[in-house]
Design a protein around this motif. Structure first.
Motif, PDB file in Angstrom:
ATOM      1  N   ARG A 191      -5.664 -10.939   5.944  1.00 19.22           N
ATOM      2  CA  ARG A 191      -5.475 -11.654   4.776  1.00 19.22           C
ATOM      3  C   ARG A 191      -4.366 -12.832   4.833  1.00 19.22           C
ATOM      4  O   ARG A 191      -3.666 -12.723   5.868  1.00 19.22           O
ATOM      5  CB  ARG A 191      -5.118 -10.590   3.611  1.00 19.22           C
ATOM      6  CG  ARG A 191      -5.888  -9.748   3.354  1.00 19.22           C
ATOM      7  CD  ARG A 191      -5.486  -8.442   2.416  1.00 19.22           C
ATOM      8  NE  ARG A 191      -6.222  -7.328   2.212  1.00 19.22           N
ATOM      9  CZ  ARG A 191      -5.914  -6.196   1.552  1.00 19.22           C
ATOM     10  NH1 ARG A 191      -4.826  -6.184   0.781  1.00 19.22           N
ATOM     11  NH2 ARG A 191      -6.684  -5.320   1.414  1.00 19.22           N
ATOM     12  N   ASP A 192      -4.410 -13.683   3.893  1.00 15.99           N
ATOM     13  CA  ASP A 192      -3.437 -14.967   3.860  1.00 15.99           C
ATOM     14  C   ASP A 192      -2.082 -14.204   3.269  1.00 15.99           C
ATOM     15  O   ASP A 192      -1.736 -14.458   2.128  1.00 15.99           O
ATOM     16  CB  ASP A 192      -3.832 -15.986   3.147  1.00 15.99           C
ATOM     17  CG  ASP A 192      -3.070 -17.065   2.986  1.00 15.99           C
ATOM     18  OD1 ASP A 192      -2.021 -17.349   3.938  1.00 15.99           O
ATOM     19  OD2 ASP A 192      -3.015 -17.992   2.103  1.00 15.99           O
ATOM     20  N   MET A 193      -1.308 -13.710   4.269  1.00 14.25           N
ATOM     21  CA  MET A 193       0.035 -13.209   3.858  1.00 14.25           C
ATOM     22  C   MET A 193       0.791 -12.856   4.914  1.00 14.25           C
ATOM     23  O   MET A 193       0.519 -12.791   6.080  1.00 14.25           O
ATOM     24  CB  MET A 193      -0.327 -11.792   2.916  1.00 14.25           C
ATOM     25  CG  MET A 193      -0.861 -10.686   3.712  1.00 14.25           C
ATOM     26  SD  MET A 193      -1.309  -9.463   2.957  1.00 14.25           S
ATOM     27  CE  MET A 193       0.086  -8.621   1.834  1.00 14.25           C
ATOM     28  N   THR A 194       2.229 -12.862   4.430  1.00 15.81           N
ATOM     29  CA  THR A 194       3.386 -12.732   5.453  1.00 15.81           C
ATOM     30  C   THR A 194       3.693 -11.113   5.198  1.00 15.81           C
ATOM     31  O   THR A 194       3.856 -10.598   3.937  1.00 15.81           O
ATOM     32  CB  THR A 194       4.472 -13.636   5.150  1.00 15.81           C
ATOM     33  OG1 THR A 194       4.881 -13.427   3.954  1.00 15.81           O
ATOM     34  CG2 THR A 194       4.008 -15.028   5.692  1.00 15.81           C
ATOM     35  N   SER A 208       8.049  -5.995   2.786  1.00 17.84           N
ATOM     36  CA  SER A 208       7.755  -6.815   1.532  1.00 17.84           C
ATOM     37  C   SER A 208       7.067  -7.727   2.078  1.00 17.84           C
ATOM     38  O   SER A 208       6.946  -8.095   3.126  1.00 17.84           O
ATOM     39  CB  SER A 208       8.962  -7.531   0.989  1.00 17.84           C
ATOM     40  OG  SER A 208       9.804  -8.037   2.118  1.00 17.84           O
ATOM     41  N   CYS A 209       5.919  -7.948   1.183  1.00 14.93           N
ATOM     42  CA  CYS A 209       4.808  -8.963   1.809  1.00 14.93           C
ATOM     43  C   CYS A 209       4.626 -10.003   0.512  1.00 14.93           C
ATOM     44  O   CYS A 209       4.764  -9.730  -0.613  1.00 14.93           O
ATOM     45  CB  CYS A 209       3.520  -8.091   1.871  1.00 14.93           C
ATOM     46  SG  CYS A 209       3.595  -6.855   2.931  1.00 14.93           S
ATOM     47  N   VAL A 259       1.537 -13.845  -4.933  1.00 13.24           N
ATOM     48  CA  VAL A 259       1.578 -12.703  -5.402  1.00 13.24           C
ATOM     49  C   VAL A 259       2.478 -11.721  -4.316  1.00 13.24           C
ATOM     50  O   VAL A 259       2.229 -11.942  -2.943  1.00 13.24           O
ATOM     51  CB  VAL A 259       0.214 -12.053  -5.478  1.00 13.24           C
ATOM     52  CG1 VAL A 259       0.156 -10.460  -5.508  1.00 13.24           C
ATOM     53  CG2 VAL A 259      -0.432 -12.648  -6.542  1.00 13.24           C
ATOM     54  N   ARG A 260       3.441 -10.864  -4.628  1.00 17.36           N
ATOM     55  CA  ARG A 260       4.330 -10.237  -3.700  1.00 17.36           C
ATOM     56  C   ARG A 260       3.892  -8.687  -3.918  1.00 17.36           C
ATOM     57  O   ARG A 260       3.530  -8.030  -4.788  1.00 17.36           O
ATOM     58  CB  ARG A 260       5.678 -10.320  -4.165  1.00 17.36           C
ATOM     59  CG  ARG A 260       6.408 -11.517  -4.079  1.00 17.36           C
ATOM     60  CD  ARG A 260       7.702 -11.711  -4.489  1.00 17.36           C
ATOM     61  NE  ARG A 260       8.129 -12.984  -4.160  1.00 17.36           N
ATOM     62  CZ  ARG A 260       8.968 -13.067  -3.023  1.00 17.36           C
ATOM     63  NH1 ARG A 260       9.423 -12.234  -2.167  1.00 17.36           N
ATOM     64  NH2 ARG A 260       9.562 -14.388  -2.738  1.00 17.36           N
ATOM     65  N   VAL A 261       4.093  -8.012  -2.843  1.00 14.49           N
ATOM     66  CA  VAL A 261       3.801  -6.521  -2.419  1.00 14.49           C
ATOM     67  C   VAL A 261       4.805  -6.093  -2.080  1.00 14.49           C
ATOM     68  O   VAL A 261       5.598  -6.545  -1.134  1.00 14.49           O
ATOM     69  CB  VAL A 261       2.574  -6.080  -1.668  1.00 14.49           C
ATOM     70  CG1 VAL A 261       2.319  -5.133  -1.347  1.00 14.49           C
ATOM     71  CG2 VAL A 261       1.298  -7.008  -2.120  1.00 14.49           C
ATOM     72  N   LEU A 262       5.364  -4.806  -2.318  1.00 13.37           N
ATOM     73  CA  LEU A 262       6.431  -3.833  -1.801  1.00 13.37           C
ATOM     74  C   LEU A 262       5.868  -2.457  -1.377  1.00 13.37           C
ATOM     75  O   LEU A 262       5.296  -1.995  -2.449  1.00 13.37           O
ATOM     76  CB  LEU A 262       7.769  -3.732  -2.701  1.00 13.37           C
ATOM     77  CG  LEU A 262       8.689  -2.956  -2.387  1.00 13.37           C
ATOM     78  CD1 LEU A 262       9.541  -3.676  -1.240  1.00 13.37           C
ATOM     79  CD2 LEU A 262       9.756  -2.788  -3.510  1.00 13.37           C
ATOM     80  N   ALA A 263       6.215  -2.112  -0.392  1.00 14.01           N
ATOM     81  CA  ALA A 263       5.702  -1.045   0.161  1.00 14.01           C
ATOM     82  C   ALA A 263       6.737   0.020   0.777  1.00 14.01           C
ATOM     83  O   ALA A 263       7.760  -0.736   1.634  1.00 14.01           O
ATOM     84  CB  ALA A 263       4.901  -0.950   1.335  1.00 14.01           C
ATOM     85  N   GLU A 264       7.066   1.241   0.536  1.00 16.33           N
ATOM     86  CA  GLU A 264       8.173   2.130   0.722  1.00 16.33           C
ATOM     87  C   GLU A 264       7.283   3.184   1.591  1.00 16.33           C
ATOM     88  O   GLU A 264       6.380   3.736   1.081  1.00 16.33           O
ATOM     89  CB  GLU A 264       8.793   2.788  -0.267  1.00 16.33           C
ATOM     90  CG  GLU A 264       9.426   1.694  -1.291  1.00 16.33           C
ATOM     91  CD  GLU A 264      10.732   1.226  -0.477  1.00 16.33           C
ATOM     92  OE1 GLU A 264      11.328   1.736   0.203  1.00 16.33           O
ATOM     93  OE2 GLU A 264      11.153  -0.044  -0.842  1.00 16.33           O
ATOM     94  N   ASP A 276       2.464  -7.474  -7.617  1.00 22.88           N
ATOM     95  CA  ASP A 276       2.655  -8.210  -8.901  1.00 22.88           C
ATOM     96  C   ASP A 276       1.190  -7.948  -9.655  1.00 22.88           C
ATOM     97  O   ASP A 276       0.032  -8.235  -8.747  1.00 22.88           O
ATOM     98  CB  ASP A 276       2.771  -9.607  -8.512  1.00 22.88           C
ATOM     99  CG  ASP A 276       4.217  -9.998  -8.025  1.00 22.88           C
ATOM    100  OD1 ASP A 276       5.189  -9.123  -8.235  1.00 22.88           O
ATOM    101  OD2 ASP A 276       4.497 -10.983  -7.270  1.00 22.88           O
ATOM    102  N   ASP A 277       0.925  -8.309 -10.904  1.00 28.10           N
ATOM    103  CA  ASP A 277      -0.300  -8.282 -11.404  1.00 28.10           C
ATOM    104  C   ASP A 277      -0.874  -9.731 -11.170  1.00 28.10           C
ATOM    105  O   ASP A 277       0.055 -10.824 -10.945  1.00 28.10           O
ATOM    106  CB  ASP A 277      -0.186  -8.213 -13.010  1.00 28.10           C
ATOM    107  CG  ASP A 277       0.078  -6.838 -13.265  1.00 28.10           C
ATOM    108  OD1 ASP A 277      -0.181  -5.727 -12.568  1.00 28.10           O
ATOM    109  OD2 ASP A 277       0.742  -6.481 -14.434  1.00 28.10           O
TER     110      ASP A 277
END
Length: 122
Positions: A67-70, A88-89, A95-100, A120-121
């Motif tokens: 995917r196009d993401m960091t 964090s991505c 659109v941001r993603v947080l994973a724990e 994020d929605d």
């Protein structure tokens, strides 16, 4: 960061793997029989997505890293055979993603992982 005592789990290697361009380096940190349980908006706690073994984990990582993401490792704490980290991505569109994640280590490899993620929605 650095190396965990006793487990030989290197958090600098974890950082480089997470922040890299492919999932290959990250896959190398998992035991052959590793299990990941994922909880998010699509897979609720009572029915998490469960991946068994490196083949399933490789498929997930191939998908995510295509995917196009960091990706960024924000924090990592290692104590004995347990570790926890925050990742964090961000997608190219913002659109941001947080994973724990909470992980159990065996012989310096990730044997079990529980990941809770939110994004994020769109």
């Amino acid at each position: 960061m650095g190396t965990a005592t006793g487990s030989t789990f290197d958090t600098d290697t974890l950082r480089r793997a997470i922040e890299g361009n492919t999932g290959n380096s990250l896959l190398a940190l998992y035991a052959d029989d590793a299990e990941i349980r994922i909880v998010d908006r699509n897979t609720q706690p009572s029915h998490p997505k469960v991946l068994h073994g490196r083949r399933d984990i490789a498929a997930l990582l191939d998908d995510v890293y295509s995917r196009d993401m960091t990706h960024r490792l924000d924090q990592c704490i290692v104590q004995g055979d347990k570790a926890a980290f925050s990742e964090s991505c961000e997608y190219g569109d913002g659109v941001r993603v947080l994973a724990e994640s909470m992980i159990t280590l065996r012989d310096g490899k990730i044997a079990e992982q529980i990941m809770i993620q939110a994004w994020d929605d769109e």
